[in-house]
Design a protein around this motif. Structure first.
Motif, PDB file in Angstrom:
ATOM      1  N   UNK A  31      50.484  55.499 -18.389  1.00 11.94           N
ATOM      2  CA  UNK A  31      51.624  56.282 -17.935  1.00 11.94           C
ATOM      3  C   UNK A  31      51.303  57.741 -18.211  1.00 11.94           C
ATOM      4  N   UNK A  32      51.042  58.492 -17.158  1.00 11.31           N
ATOM      5  CA  UNK A  32      50.617  59.881 -17.307  1.00 11.31           C
ATOM      6  C   UNK A  32      51.659  60.879 -16.852  1.00 11.31           C
ATOM      7  N   UNK A  33      52.914  60.638 -17.192  1.00 10.01           N
ATOM      8  CA  UNK A  33      53.963  61.591 -16.830  1.00 10.01           C
ATOM      9  C   UNK A  33      53.623  62.988 -17.340  1.00 10.01           C
ATOM     10  N   UNK A  40      57.417  64.609  -7.082  1.00  9.38           N
ATOM     11  CA  UNK A  40      56.324  63.713  -6.712  1.00  9.38           C
ATOM     12  C   UNK A  40      55.514  63.354  -7.957  1.00  9.38           C
ATOM     13  N   UNK A  41      55.150  62.096  -8.059  1.00 14.20           N
ATOM     14  CA  UNK A  41      54.138  61.623  -8.987  1.00 14.20           C
ATOM     15  C   UNK A  41      53.175  60.771  -8.158  1.00 14.20           C
ATOM     16  N   UNK A  42      51.954  60.633  -8.620  1.00 11.48           N
ATOM     17  CA  UNK A  42      50.962  59.888  -7.851  1.00 11.48           C
ATOM     18  C   UNK A  42      50.486  58.662  -8.618  1.00 11.48           C
ATOM     19  N   UNK A  59      38.147  52.688 -19.378  1.00  7.89           N
ATOM     20  CA  UNK A  59      38.654  51.357 -19.048  1.00  7.89           C
ATOM     21  C   UNK A  59      39.999  51.305 -18.368  1.00  7.89           C
ATOM     22  N   UNK A  60      40.567  52.459 -17.999  1.00  5.88           N
ATOM     23  CA  UNK A  60      41.879  52.484 -17.354  1.00  5.88           C
ATOM     24  C   UNK A  60      41.750  52.037 -15.899  1.00  5.88           C
ATOM     25  N   UNK A  61      42.618  51.103 -15.489  1.00  8.39           N
ATOM     26  CA  UNK A  61      42.609  50.590 -14.114  1.00  8.39           C
ATOM     27  C   UNK A  61      43.494  51.400 -13.178  1.00  8.39           C
ATOM     28  N   UNK A  62      44.608  51.889 -13.695  1.00  8.32           N
ATOM     29  CA  UNK A  62      45.556  52.642 -12.871  1.00  8.32           C
ATOM     30  C   UNK A  62      46.268  53.664 -13.734  1.00  8.32           C
ATOM     31  N   UNK A  63      46.619  54.785 -13.109  1.00  8.87           N
ATOM     32  CA  UNK A  63      47.255  55.901 -13.801  1.00  8.87           C
ATOM     33  C   UNK A  63      48.426  56.392 -12.970  1.00  8.87           C
ATOM     34  N   UNK A  64      49.570  56.611 -13.621  1.00 12.42           N
ATOM     35  CA  UNK A  64      50.622  57.378 -12.950  1.00 12.42           C
ATOM     36  C   UNK A  64      50.396  58.840 -13.316  1.00 12.42           C
ATOM     37  N   UNK A  65      50.083  59.627 -12.316  1.00  5.29           N
ATOM     38  CA  UNK A  65      49.672  61.021 -12.494  1.00  5.29           C
ATOM     39  C   UNK A  65      50.897  61.906 -12.288  1.00  5.29           C
ATOM     40  N   UNK A  66      51.469  62.371 -13.384  1.00  5.20           N
ATOM     41  CA  UNK A  66      52.725  63.107 -13.311  1.00  5.20           C
ATOM     42  C   UNK A  66      52.560  64.504 -12.753  1.00  5.20           C
ATOM     43  N   UNK A  67      53.520  64.918 -11.946  1.00  5.29           N
ATOM     44  CA  UNK A  67      53.547  66.279 -11.412  1.00  5.29           C
ATOM     45  C   UNK A  67      54.940  66.891 -11.491  1.00  5.29           C
ATOM     46  N   UNK A  68      55.980  66.060 -11.384  1.00  3.93           N
ATOM     47  CA  UNK A  68      57.348  66.576 -11.326  1.00  3.93           C
ATOM     48  C   UNK A  68      57.717  67.378 -12.570  1.00  3.93           C
ATOM     49  N   UNK A  69      57.313  66.923 -13.753  1.00  4.33           N
ATOM     50  CA  UNK A  69      57.660  67.618 -14.993  1.00  4.33           C
ATOM     51  C   UNK A  69      56.896  68.926 -15.152  1.00  4.33           C
ATOM     52  N   UNK A  70      55.867  69.131 -14.347  1.00  2.05           N
ATOM     53  CA  UNK A  70      54.920  70.212 -14.609  1.00  2.05           C
ATOM     54  C   UNK A  70      54.756  71.158 -13.423  1.00  2.05           C
ATOM     55  N   UNK A  71      55.823  71.294 -12.607  1.00  2.00           N
ATOM     56  CA  UNK A  71      55.774  72.299 -11.551  1.00  2.00           C
ATOM     57  C   UNK A  71      55.981  71.800 -10.147  1.00  2.00           C
ATOM     58  N   UNK A  72      55.935  70.489  -9.922  1.00  2.00           N
ATOM     59  CA  UNK A  72      56.177  69.964  -8.584  1.00  2.00           C
ATOM     60  C   UNK A  72      57.678  69.840  -8.336  1.00  2.00           C
ATOM     61  N   UNK A  73      58.046  69.658  -7.058  1.00  2.00           N
ATOM     62  CA  UNK A  73      59.454  69.493  -6.726  1.00  2.00           C
ATOM     63  C   UNK A  73      59.908  68.075  -7.043  1.00  2.00           C
ATOM     64  N   UNK A 100      58.072  59.422  -5.260  1.00  2.00           N
ATOM     65  CA  UNK A 100      58.912  60.563  -5.607  1.00  2.00           C
ATOM     66  C   UNK A 100      59.331  60.603  -7.064  1.00  2.00           C
ATOM     67  N   UNK A 101      59.170  59.496  -7.793  1.00  2.30           N
ATOM     68  CA  UNK A 101      59.648  59.468  -9.175  1.00  2.30           C
ATOM     69  C   UNK A 101      58.626  58.830 -10.106  1.00  2.30           C
ATOM     70  N   UNK A 102      58.740  59.183 -11.385  1.00  2.00           N
ATOM     71  CA  UNK A 102      57.878  58.571 -12.389  1.00  2.00           C
ATOM     72  C   UNK A 102      58.180  57.104 -12.589  1.00  2.00           C
ATOM     73  N   UNK A 103      59.442  56.729 -12.478  1.00  2.00           N
ATOM     74  CA  UNK A 103      59.811  55.314 -12.603  1.00  2.00           C
ATOM     75  C   UNK A 103      59.103  54.492 -11.537  1.00  2.00           C
ATOM     76  N   UNK A 104      59.109  54.988 -10.307  1.00  2.00           N
ATOM     77  CA  UNK A 104      58.429  54.271  -9.231  1.00  2.00           C
ATOM     78  C   UNK A 104      56.931  54.205  -9.481  1.00  2.00           C
ATOM     79  N   UNK A 105      56.343  55.312  -9.937  1.00  4.44           N
ATOM     80  CA  UNK A 105      54.902  55.329 -10.192  1.00  4.44           C
ATOM     81  C   UNK A 105      54.524  54.310 -11.254  1.00  4.44           C
TER      82      UNK A 105
END
Length: 339
Positions: free
Chosen positions: A171-173, A210-212, A194-208, A57-62
């Motif tokens: 960090x893809x907020x 959630x980040x993935x 070479x990126x292993x993991x990405x936090x895919x931001x959605x909350x700042x850009x139209x979501x209620x 639910x949050x970017x911090x958690x992602x």
């Protein structure tokens, strides 16, 4: 006109429609529903690679849950000193990882540069158990100062990571804003670089809300899922996170929203420059860092604009952030309003 943050914006119509549609039916809990089961396939198609997706639910958690799977409790994470994980996550990284230490370094516009990163890592003194060895590098796309890493820049950092046997986290907020600027395939600037993991931001850009967490190394999924549960971030009504993400990437809503925010930021930059202000560096996403006089700042606030000072860049520097719903017509009329 509120340019204090893109977090002030509401969720977009496509997200609202999806939530409304899926709000009236029962469904299995904790990710057992049909919508949640579609996430991996949908994001695998988006990134042109098999990926694993874990919504939170949050970017911090992602950010912090991702790092917990990439670094040990006694390891280090190299990042820019302006990075969100260093400046704005409190002790979240140490908490979620069980003690990992951030190793901040410098770079222009909050970017890490490959040569500087190589030198920084090579220059760390290994004193065995008395020191912290880096295990991961974290970069932010777009950076906290609104700059965007090019594909070549991420590839060069990925090569440094491979040289030193380090994981690479992004960090893809504001990843969508970066992609709207780059106009490349999302694979090119992530796993292919070479990126292993990405936090895919959605909350700042139209979501209620959630980040993935997007894992390009799918073997990390069980560990991430355990970390999410342990930290209290596994939602029982998981489907409401999934439906937001599916609506967000469907028909490129994420890119459309981000392109609008970027265009609004550019329109605002044009207005402010005409008013005698200047950019501290190139504006490549939806954030502006503007150097201007106190008189102009007061004039803008009197006209109804909301924004923050940014003292780390100077007493006369201010940050403006345009959101997906910014009114570009209203922005262009500011020159008339301000005189």
């Amino acid at each position: 006109m509120n340019f204090a943050s893109d977090n002030v914006s509401p969720f977009c119509p496509e997200i609202l429609e999806a939530l409304t549609k899926d709000a009236s039916v029962n469904a299995p809990a904790y990710g057992g529903d049909d919508l949640s089961q579609q996430l991996d396939a949908a994001f695998s198609e988006l990134f042109d690679k098999e990926v694993a997706v874990i919504p939170v639910a949050t970017g911090t958690a992602a950010n912090c849950i991702s790092l917990s799977a990439l670094v040990s409790p006694y390891g280090g994470v190299v990042c820019h000193h302006e990075a969100h994980i260093n400046e704005d996550e409190s002790t979240g990284v140490a908490f979620f990882t069980g003690g990992a230490k951030l190793l901040p370094m410098d770079g222009p516009a909050a970017k890490l540069e490959a040569d500087g990163l190589d030198g920084f890592v090579s220059g760390l003194v290994d004193r065995g158990v008395h020191s912290v060895s880096p295990e991961c590098v974290a970069i932010t796309q777009a950076t906290e100062l609104g700059a965007v890493y090019t594909v070549e820049e991420v590839k060069a950092i990925g090569e440094v990571c491979r040289k030193h046997d380090l994981r690479l986290f992004m960090d893809g907020a504001r990843f969508a804003n970066a992609m709207a600027h780059l106009k490349c395939h999302p694979a090119d600037v992530t796993w292919k670089a070479g990126v292993d993991a990405l936090s895919f931001g959605a909350t700042k850009n139209g979501a209620m809300a959630v980040d993935a967490i997007v894992l390009f190394d799918t073997s990390l999924k069980p560990r991430i899922e355990q970390a999410r549960k342990r930290s209290g971030h596994l939602h029982s009504k998981h489907r409401y996170l999934a439906t937001q993400l599916l609506a967000y990437i469907r028909d490129d809503v994420w890119l459309k929203n981000a392109a609008h925010a970027n265009a609004a930021a550019q329109a605002l930059a044009d207005v402010l420059i005409k008013q005698g202000a200047s950019l501290t560096h190139a504006a490549e996403g939806n954030e502006l860092f503007i150097k201007m006089s106190p008189d102009l700042a007061a004039k803008l606030r009197d006209a109804g604009l909301m924004f923050h000072g940014w003292p780390s860049l100077g007493a006369d520097v201010y940050r403006f952030v345009a959101a997906w719903n910014a009114d570009i017509v209203q922005i262009t009329k500011l020159n008339t309003t301000l005189g």
